[in-house]
Design an enzyme around this catalytic site. Sequence first.
Site, PDB file in Angstrom:
ATOM      1  N   GLN A  13      56.568  19.520  18.167  1.00  0.00           N
ATOM      2  CA  GLN A  13      55.412  19.972  18.963  1.00  0.00           C
ATOM      3  C   GLN A  13      54.817  21.267  18.406  1.00  0.00           C
ATOM      4  O   GLN A  13      54.239  22.060  19.149  1.00  0.00           O
ATOM      5  CB  GLN A  13      55.809  20.151  20.429  1.00  0.00           C
ATOM      6  CG  GLN A  13      55.934  18.858  21.213  1.00  0.00           C
ATOM      7  CD  GLN A  13      54.591  18.143  21.337  1.00  0.00           C
ATOM      8  OE1 GLN A  13      53.519  18.730  21.223  1.00  0.00           O
ATOM      9  NE2 GLN A  13      54.647  16.827  21.543  1.00  0.00           N
ATOM     10  N   SER A  14      54.963  21.505  17.114  1.00  0.00           N
ATOM     11  CA  SER A  14      54.496  22.767  16.526  1.00  0.00           C
ATOM     12  C   SER A  14      52.993  22.972  16.681  1.00  0.00           C
ATOM     13  O   SER A  14      52.186  22.127  16.282  1.00  0.00           O
ATOM     14  CB  SER A  14      54.857  22.782  15.041  1.00  0.00           C
ATOM     15  OG  SER A  14      54.193  23.848  14.388  1.00  0.00           O
TER      16      SER A  14
END
Length: 335
Positions: free
Chosen positions: A79-80
């Site tokens: 989920q960067s």
Amino acid sequence: MTKAIPLSQIRRVPLAHLPTPLEDMPRLTLELAGPRILMKRDDQTGLAFGGNKTRKLEYFLAEALAQGTDTIVTLGAAQSNHVCQTAAAAAKLGLKAVLLLRGPKPDGVTGNILLDQLLGAELRWLPSGNYPLTDEVAEDTLTEIRRSGRKPYLVPFGGTNQLGIIGYIAAMEEFLGQLRDENLKAQRIVLAASSGGTQTGLVLGKKLFGYDGEIIGISVALPKEQLIAYMLALAQRTIARWGFEITATSEDFVVYDDYLGRGYGVMGTPEAEAIRLVAETEGILLDPVYTGRAMAGLIDLIRRGTFHRDETIVFWHTGGTPALFAYGQELANAP
Ligand SMILES: *Cc1c(COP(=O)(O)O)cnc(C)c1O
């Protein structure tokens, strides 16, 4: 001694909406009955859903273009936000993006993973492993891209190195201009710190441009000593790289690591409470991993009476809101 390089001479490609707003938070201030709270809206940098990485990417992408790159490679957590903003920057400049995401690949497509796909990037999954991810993780990918006749450029983990943090040195100059123009004083800045690039940039900017307030990082991942050592080394590399006529010591870095809860990316009750409170009082969304945790820290520090009521505190919103959707169920169930 090398002569200091003025920031304006460092190659930059405009990607962000700047300056980002500096806004008063009167209802949040009233609710907490503490110091006046302002918010610096780097969640509004304008590229995809915005966030702090856009300021760093203006410098990386300028270097990439100057090198004749056609493919941007970067790496991060599933989920960067950094990875997602890099994909958006590449799309805007007509470059291909290859994203190396730490596995395991989750079921379902939500939050930043959905955005990465919509932005036209190629996603590749790495084995689950240690953090932070080093450049070596990308070696094989870079070699393969070169063999296929293309020219890759690697943006490091978190956009954090002596080039990326120029974005936050410049952000401090922008912020000081806003304080001056609006005739405001702010005794402290509070922000989320992960790889420490954002805080290090602000601290160097503070020294270069003469801000006399305190910069407080709320660590979201690392113990305090480790984060400070990391930031100090980065500060020293940056000073040496650009010939800035300043020095940095560990005293320049203020970090609280009391809010790590069950670790990086694990949302707890304090983060959920902070997200709800800011949404309900100001109509502003925070995120579960970074800004929710930093705001939970600020709320706790205010409740403990750490700051005088006549102070002004700037909460530096670093973005991250797409991850809200990846934590939707947990947020809906939080007390
Ligand atoms: C990456 C990120 C941070 C942390 O920035 P660092 O420069 O790595 O310390 C904070 N907030 C959000 C939303 C981020 O995506």
